[in-house]
Design a protein around this motif. Structure first.
Motif, PDB file in Angstrom:
ATOM      1  N   PRO A   1      18.085   6.781   0.752  1.00 13.85           N
ATOM      2  CA  PRO A   1      16.932   7.612   0.362  1.00 13.85           C
ATOM      3  C   PRO A   1      15.592   6.940   0.621  1.00 13.85           C
ATOM      4  O   PRO A   1      14.631   7.582   1.045  1.00 13.85           O
ATOM      5  N   TYR A   2      15.540   5.607   0.427  1.00 19.42           N
ATOM      6  CA  TYR A   2      14.258   4.923   0.605  1.00 19.42           C
ATOM      7  C   TYR A   2      13.891   4.784   2.075  1.00 19.42           C
ATOM      8  O   TYR A   2      12.767   5.106   2.483  1.00 19.42           O
ATOM      9  N   THR A   3      14.850   4.354   2.885  1.00 19.31           N
ATOM     10  CA  THR A   3      14.517   4.148   4.306  1.00 19.31           C
ATOM     11  C   THR A   3      14.193   5.474   4.974  1.00 19.31           C
ATOM     12  O   THR A   3      13.312   5.533   5.845  1.00 19.31           O
ATOM     13  N   LEU A   4      14.862   6.545   4.548  1.00 16.54           N
ATOM     14  CA  LEU A   4      14.565   7.864   5.123  1.00 16.54           C
ATOM     15  C   LEU A   4      13.145   8.291   4.758  1.00 16.54           C
ATOM     16  O   LEU A   4      12.378   8.764   5.611  1.00 16.54           O
ATOM     17  N   ALA A   5      12.784   8.070   3.487  1.00 16.94           N
ATOM     18  CA  ALA A   5      11.440   8.473   3.047  1.00 16.94           C
ATOM     19  C   ALA A   5      10.365   7.677   3.785  1.00 16.94           C
ATOM     20  O   ALA A   5       9.359   8.230   4.239  1.00 16.94           O
ATOM     21  N   VAL A   6      10.591   6.378   3.934  1.00 15.59           N
ATOM     22  CA  VAL A   6       9.592   5.537   4.603  1.00 15.59           C
ATOM     23  C   VAL A   6       9.469   5.915   6.078  1.00 15.59           C
ATOM     24  O   VAL A   6       8.379   6.101   6.604  1.00 15.59           O
TER      25      VAL A   6
ATOM     26  N   VAL B   1       0.848  -1.208   0.000  1.00 12.70           N
ATOM     27  CA  VAL B   1       0.000   0.000   0.000  1.00 12.70           C
ATOM     28  C   VAL B   1       0.874   1.246   0.000  1.00 12.70           C
ATOM     29  O   VAL B   1       0.786   2.100  -0.872  1.00 12.70           O
ATOM     30  N   GLY B   2       1.787   1.315   1.027  1.00 13.71           N
ATOM     31  CA  GLY B   2       2.614   2.518   1.086  1.00 13.71           C
ATOM     32  C   GLY B   2       3.697   2.391   2.145  1.00 13.71           C
ATOM     33  O   GLY B   2       3.890   1.310   2.712  1.00 13.71           O
ATOM     34  N   PRO B   3       4.376   3.477   2.455  1.00 12.93           N
ATOM     35  CA  PRO B   3       4.166   4.830   1.928  1.00 12.93           C
ATOM     36  C   PRO B   3       4.512   4.925   0.430  1.00 12.93           C
ATOM     37  O   PRO B   3       5.402   4.206  -0.036  1.00 12.93           O
ATOM     38  N   ASN B   4       3.774   5.735  -0.286  1.00 11.92           N
ATOM     39  CA  ASN B   4       4.006   5.860  -1.723  1.00 11.92           C
ATOM     40  C   ASN B   4       5.137   6.849  -2.003  1.00 11.92           C
ATOM     41  O   ASN B   4       5.652   7.514  -1.096  1.00 11.92           O
ATOM     42  N   VAL B   5       5.527   6.919  -3.265  1.00 13.33           N
ATOM     43  CA  VAL B   5       6.687   7.753  -3.651  1.00 13.33           C
ATOM     44  C   VAL B   5       6.406   9.239  -3.405  1.00 13.33           C
ATOM     45  O   VAL B   5       7.319  10.051  -3.386  1.00 13.33           O
ATOM     46  N   LYS B   6       5.160   9.600  -3.221  1.00 15.01           N
ATOM     47  CA  LYS B   6       4.821  11.012  -2.989  1.00 15.01           C
ATOM     48  C   LYS B   6       4.835  11.356  -1.506  1.00 15.01           C
ATOM     49  O   LYS B   6       4.586  12.499  -1.131  1.00 15.01           O
ATOM     50  N   GLY B   7       5.082  10.369  -0.653  1.00 20.14           N
ATOM     51  CA  GLY B   7       5.155  10.621   0.780  1.00 20.14           C
ATOM     52  C   GLY B   7       3.810  10.928   1.409  1.00 20.14           C
ATOM     53  O   GLY B   7       3.724  11.601   2.437  1.00 20.14           O
ATOM     54  N   HIS B   8       2.743  10.445   0.775  1.00 15.31           N
ATOM     55  CA  HIS B   8       1.411  10.681   1.343  1.00 15.31           C
ATOM     56  C   HIS B   8       1.258   9.875   2.639  1.00 15.31           C
ATOM     57  O   HIS B   8       1.525   8.669   2.651  1.00 15.31           O
ATOM     58  N   PRO B   9       0.805  10.498   3.730  1.00 19.37           N
ATOM     59  CA  PRO B   9       0.579   9.744   4.967  1.00 19.37           C
ATOM     60  C   PRO B   9      -0.598   8.796   4.828  1.00 19.37           C
ATOM     61  O   PRO B   9      -1.524   9.055   4.044  1.00 19.37           O
ATOM     62  N   PHE B  10      -0.543   7.689   5.525  1.00 16.38           N
ATOM     63  CA  PHE B  10      -1.645   6.719   5.622  1.00 16.38           C
ATOM     64  C   PHE B  10      -1.952   6.642   7.101  1.00 16.38           C
ATOM     65  O   PHE B  10      -1.250   5.992   7.862  1.00 16.38           O
ATOM     66  N   TYR B  11      -2.977   7.356   7.550  1.00 18.53           N
ATOM     67  CA  TYR B  11      -3.221   7.555   8.978  1.00 18.53           C
ATOM     68  C   TYR B  11      -4.411   6.730   9.442  1.00 18.53           C
ATOM     69  O   TYR B  11      -5.550   6.975   9.011  1.00 18.53           O
ATOM     70  N   ARG B  12      -4.157   5.723  10.254  1.00 18.90           N
ATOM     71  CA  ARG B  12      -5.200   4.874  10.810  1.00 18.90           C
ATOM     72  C   ARG B  12      -6.085   4.316   9.676  1.00 18.90           C
ATOM     73  O   ARG B  12      -7.297   4.237   9.800  1.00 18.90           O
ATOM     74  N   GLY B  13      -5.424   3.900   8.597  1.00 21.95           N
ATOM     75  CA  GLY B  13      -6.156   3.380   7.435  1.00 21.95           C
ATOM     76  C   GLY B  13      -6.525   1.915   7.614  1.00 21.95           C
ATOM     77  O   GLY B  13      -6.036   1.239   8.523  1.00 21.95           O
TER      78      GLY B  13
END
Ligand SMILES: NC(=O)C1=CN([C@@H]2O[C@H](COP(=O)(O)OP(=O)(O)OC[C@H]3O[C@@H](n4cnc5c(N)ncnc54)[C@H](O)[C@@H]3O)[C@@H](O)[C@H]2O)C=CC1
Ligand SMILES: CC(C)[C@@H](O)CC[C@@H](C)[C@H]1CC[C@H]2[C@@H]3[C@H](O)CC4=CC(=O)CC[C@]4(C)[C@H]3CC[C@]12C
Length: 363
Positions: free
Chosen positions: A315-320, A127-139
């Protein structure tokens, strides 16, 4: 369901070992357990003295014939094997070959040999986090979210999960339908978690200190490995009776572990072991962390002909780590009666004891 013969590709891994032990402890109908893995652990020998026939098979999920031979005659397959690499240790091709082609091989082995039930360990990363860094909050499993990935690992997990879900309903040898299900753990922690061990050793090297890099406000869902294993056992048990409801479904793995930042959550276990997290806010500006992560990626590429340089920060682990991803769902409870087997307090105590064991073994 009568006598059960279960197969577990990946049964010697962090999660796999807990699934194996949970099956032996809590599945009374289990008559045979086959553990299929590239690397067999020495701990398997102690399992061969019990009432359940335990067979350890050294094999490679990328080799279809090896998988078919291991799966033939089993009632249910729990597929936890995978290359869990977000640190650049393996090539994108290898990650795809193991996680996608390997999963396809498991599916085909079930179809060709007549195994009717397949449980697949997917991941929140589908699902994510996606490449745009959109939060997934209590999804939850139905929350709309733009699942866009570029990194080889989440791409491979998303492809593999889709293969598993699309295989639901295929006719297996003998004419019965294949029933598949995918479980999506969030960040798993507990006894045997290598990354937790890495953080602990990093803290020891830094004089008992770890330095905050991620804001405390960025929450990351975590789930105790024993509860993930329990969910796998429950799905393997209930899939036959509830095939119409559970077949082709995905379920997040969840428990009562608190929502915290990745670093603050780790300190629940590392602080009692003598480490402290320096800083109430990140000690370095985010742009500098981005630069250091990129520098690590460059160094990894330059050094690759000589040695494997694979630090935690890239870069990936920082973004996640820097993107909120938490789940709040009860789909597993509604569909097959899942309740966490281990409380947060018990999960925490068990994990602390394990880290302390790491401490004593590394002294
Ligand atoms: N560790 C985590 O936080 C999470 C893990 N997952 C998923 O859970 C599953 C298990 O993950 P972990 O236990 O953490 O990883 P792990 O690396 O500890 O275990 C993976 C197991 O698969 C085996 N394996 C790898 N390549 C193989 C091959 N070609 N043939 C046969 N066996 C092979 C390894 O030897 C190992 O025993 C993976 O599918 C992973 O994607 C999902 C969400 C979170
Ligand atoms: C160096 C710091 C920025 C530090 O905070 C980096 C932490 C980083 C190593 C972890 C942060 C989030 C983790 C991932 C997350 O739990 C989701 C995952 C799901 C999986 O299927 C496999 C593991 C992982 C990708 C997990 C890996 C480690 C993190 C990136």
């Amino acid at each position: 369901m009568g006598q059960v013969a279960a197969g577990n590709p990946g049964g010697c891994g962090f999660l796999g070992e807990h699934v194996v032990r949970m099956l032996l402890q809590r599945e009374p109908r289990l008559c045979e357990l086959r553990i299929f893995d590239l690397h067999l652990g020495p701990w398997l020998d102690e399992l061969k003295t019990g009432p359940v026939r335990v067979t350890a098979i050294q094999g490679d999920v990328t080799q279809a014939h090896e998988v078919a031979a291991a799966v033939a005659g089993t009632h249910v397959v729990i597929h936890t094997a995978g290359l869990v690499d977000v640190f650049g240790k393996a090539s994108p091709e290898t990650i795809h070959e193991v996680n996608v082609q390997g999963t396809q091989n498991v599916i085909e082995a079930c179809v060709q040999t007549g195994t009717q039930f397949l449980v697949y360990t997917s991941s929140m990363e589908v699902v994510g986090p996606n490449v745009k860094g959109h939060p997934f909050y209590r999804g939850n499993e139905d929350t709309p979210y733009e699942a866009v990935h570029r990194h080889p690992y989440p791409c491979s997990k998303a492809l593999a999960e889709r293969l598993v879900l699309e295989a639901n309903g295929r006719k297996v040898r003998g004419g019965l339908p294949l029933v598949t299900c995918a479980l999506r753990p969030t960040g798993i922690y507990g006894e045997g978690h290598q990354i937790m061990r890495d953080f602990y050793h990093q803290g020891l090297r830094l004089g008992g200190r770890l330095f905050r890099a991620i804001p405390a406000s960025v929450e990351h869902g975590r789930v105790y490995v024993g509860n993930v294993a329990w969910m796998h056992v429950l799905v393997a048990r209930e899939l036959e009776q509830r095939a119409a409801l559970m077949g082709g479904q995905v379920y997040f793995c969840y428990d009562k572990s608190p929502y915290k930042s990745y670093e603050d959550f780790n300190m629940e276990f590392l602080r009692p072991c003598g480490l402290r997290l320096v800083g109430t806010r990140p000690l370095l500006p985010y742009w500098l962390l981005v630069f250091l992560a990129a520098l690590n990626a460059l160094l990894q590429w330059l050094l690759r002909p000589l040695l494997l340089y694979a630090p935690l920060l890239n870069p990936y682990t920082l973004a996640v780590a820097n993107t909120t991803f938490t789940v709040s769902t009860n789909k597993a409870q509604r569909h097959f009666g899942y309740e966490p087997l281990f409380s947060w307090e018990d999960s925490r105590t068990r994990t602390i004891r394990w880290v302390q064991g790491v401490e004593s073994s590394s002294q």
